[in-house]
Design a protein around this motif. Structure first.
Motif, PDB file in Angstrom:
ATOM      1  N   UNK A 120       0.860  -1.187   0.000  1.00 58.26           N
ATOM      2  CA  UNK A 120       0.000   0.000   0.000  1.00 58.26           C
ATOM      3  C   UNK A 120       0.890   1.228   0.000  1.00 58.26           C
ATOM      4  N   UNK A 121       0.443   2.281  -0.664  1.00 54.90           N
ATOM      5  CA  UNK A 121       1.133   3.567  -0.646  1.00 54.90           C
ATOM      6  C   UNK A 121       0.329   4.509   0.229  1.00 54.90           C
ATOM      7  N   UNK A 122       0.953   5.014   1.278  1.00 52.52           N
ATOM      8  CA  UNK A 122       0.298   5.966   2.178  1.00 52.52           C
ATOM      9  C   UNK A 122       0.763   7.360   1.787  1.00 52.52           C
ATOM     10  N   UNK A 123      -0.195   8.256   1.587  1.00 51.06           N
ATOM     11  CA  UNK A 123       0.094   9.630   1.200  1.00 51.06           C
ATOM     12  C   UNK A 123       0.003  10.505   2.441  1.00 51.06           C
ATOM     13  N   UNK A 124       1.011  11.365   2.624  1.00 48.07           N
ATOM     14  CA  UNK A 124       1.062  12.274   3.772  1.00 48.07           C
ATOM     15  C   UNK A 124       0.989  13.710   3.296  1.00 48.07           C
ATOM     16  N   UNK A 125       0.348  14.546   4.088  1.00 47.31           N
ATOM     17  CA  UNK A 125       0.337  15.980   3.858  1.00 47.31           C
ATOM     18  C   UNK A 125       0.757  16.640   5.162  1.00 47.31           C
ATOM     19  N   UNK A 126       1.887  17.342   5.120  1.00 51.38           N
ATOM     20  CA  UNK A 126       2.455  17.986   6.321  1.00 51.38           C
ATOM     21  C   UNK A 126       2.670  16.975   7.444  1.00 51.38           C
ATOM     22  N   UNK A 127       3.068  15.775   7.106  1.00 50.25           N
ATOM     23  CA  UNK A 127       3.378  14.762   8.107  1.00 50.25           C
ATOM     24  C   UNK A 127       2.190  13.963   8.602  1.00 50.25           C
ATOM     25  N   UNK A 128       0.993  14.288   8.161  1.00 47.07           N
ATOM     26  CA  UNK A 128      -0.208  13.559   8.588  1.00 47.07           C
ATOM     27  C   UNK A 128      -0.708  12.686   7.437  1.00 47.07           C
ATOM     28  N   UNK A 129      -1.060  11.423   7.710  1.00 44.39           N
ATOM     29  CA  UNK A 129      -1.571  10.573   6.631  1.00 44.39           C
ATOM     30  C   UNK A 129      -2.941  11.044   6.156  1.00 44.39           C
ATOM     31  N   UNK A 130      -3.095  11.114   4.831  1.00 42.90           N
ATOM     32  CA  UNK A 130      -4.368  11.586   4.279  1.00 42.90           C
ATOM     33  C   UNK A 130      -5.021  10.571   3.337  1.00 42.90           C
ATOM     34  N   UNK A 131      -4.292   9.542   2.909  1.00 40.26           N
ATOM     35  CA  UNK A 131      -4.915   8.581   2.004  1.00 40.26           C
ATOM     36  C   UNK A 131      -4.031   7.374   1.753  1.00 40.26           C
ATOM     37  N   UNK A 132      -4.648   6.309   1.242  1.00 43.27           N
ATOM     38  CA  UNK A 132      -3.908   5.105   0.869  1.00 43.27           C
ATOM     39  C   UNK A 132      -4.312   4.698  -0.540  1.00 43.27           C
ATOM     40  N   UNK A 133      -3.362   4.141  -1.229  1.00 43.53           N
ATOM     41  CA  UNK A 133      -3.620   3.615  -2.572  1.00 43.53           C
ATOM     42  C   UNK A 133      -2.977   2.251  -2.655  1.00 43.53           C
ATOM     43  N   UNK A 134      -3.687   1.192  -3.001  1.00 44.09           N
ATOM     44  CA  UNK A 134      -5.121   1.105  -3.228  1.00 44.09           C
ATOM     45  C   UNK A 134      -5.882   1.269  -1.918  1.00 44.09           C
ATOM     46  N   UNK A 135      -7.141   1.562  -2.017  1.00 48.41           N
ATOM     47  CA  UNK A 135      -7.950   1.823  -0.831  1.00 48.41           C
ATOM     48  C   UNK A 135      -8.034   0.564   0.038  1.00 48.41           C
ATOM     49  N   UNK A 136      -7.963   0.766   1.327  1.00 43.16           N
ATOM     50  CA  UNK A 136      -8.113  -0.331   2.283  1.00 43.16           C
ATOM     51  C   UNK A 136      -8.933   0.149   3.475  1.00 43.16           C
ATOM     52  N   UNK A 137      -9.570  -0.776   4.151  1.00 40.09           N
ATOM     53  CA  UNK A 137     -10.370  -0.427   5.325  1.00 40.09           C
ATOM     54  C   UNK A 137      -9.532  -0.359   6.592  1.00 40.09           C
ATOM     55  N   UNK A 138      -8.265  -0.761   6.495  1.00 43.56           N
ATOM     56  CA  UNK A 138      -7.386  -0.699   7.667  1.00 43.56           C
ATOM     57  C   UNK A 138      -7.097   0.763   8.008  1.00 43.56           C
TER      58      UNK A 138
END
Length: 131
Positions: A81-99
């Protein structure tokens, strides 16, 4: 130059053998093909969907669209999974997961976050000179 193959001779030589084997194993082969068709279709469609909706590319686009976007690849239950961060806070994952982000980032190393520009770097190989 190699001699041309005489397909007529080959057909006369091996034709009866192929015919006998087709009669013996043909029904079994058809049965196996019909039995295993659905798992094969599911496998192929899953792979083509991954190629079409490449999670890495979508994560790069997402990170470009947020302020101070960075990315980090994590693994959860054997899937990347790729976790996207904005200013150090996670904002999304690709692909989408419920975790939740807490579960995904539980043992992740924050120093391995990279900017989209660093991830896009490609290696340029020197070209051969034209003669």
């Amino acid at each position: 130059m190699a001699a041309a193959t005489n397909y007529t001779k080959l057909a006369l030589k091996y034709g009866p053998v192929v015919y006998t084997l087709a009669q013996k194993y043909g029904p079994k082969l058809v049965e196996q093909m019909l039995k295993n068709r659905e798992p094969a279709k599911a496998f192929v469609s899953e792979r083509t969907d991954r190629v079409r909706n490449n999670p890495r590319k979508r994560a790069l686009e997402h990170a470009d669209s947020v302020i101070e976007g960075t990315l980090q690849q994590v693994f959860h239950r054997g899937q990347p999974y790729w976790v996207v961060f904005s200013r150090g806070e996670p904002v999304g994952t690709h692909p989408h997961t419920d975790a939740s982000f807490d579960v995904l980032l539980l043992n992740a190393d924050p120093s391995k976050r990279v900017s989209p520009a660093e991830l896009r770097r490609t290696i340029t190989l020197p070209r051969r000179p034209k003669k």
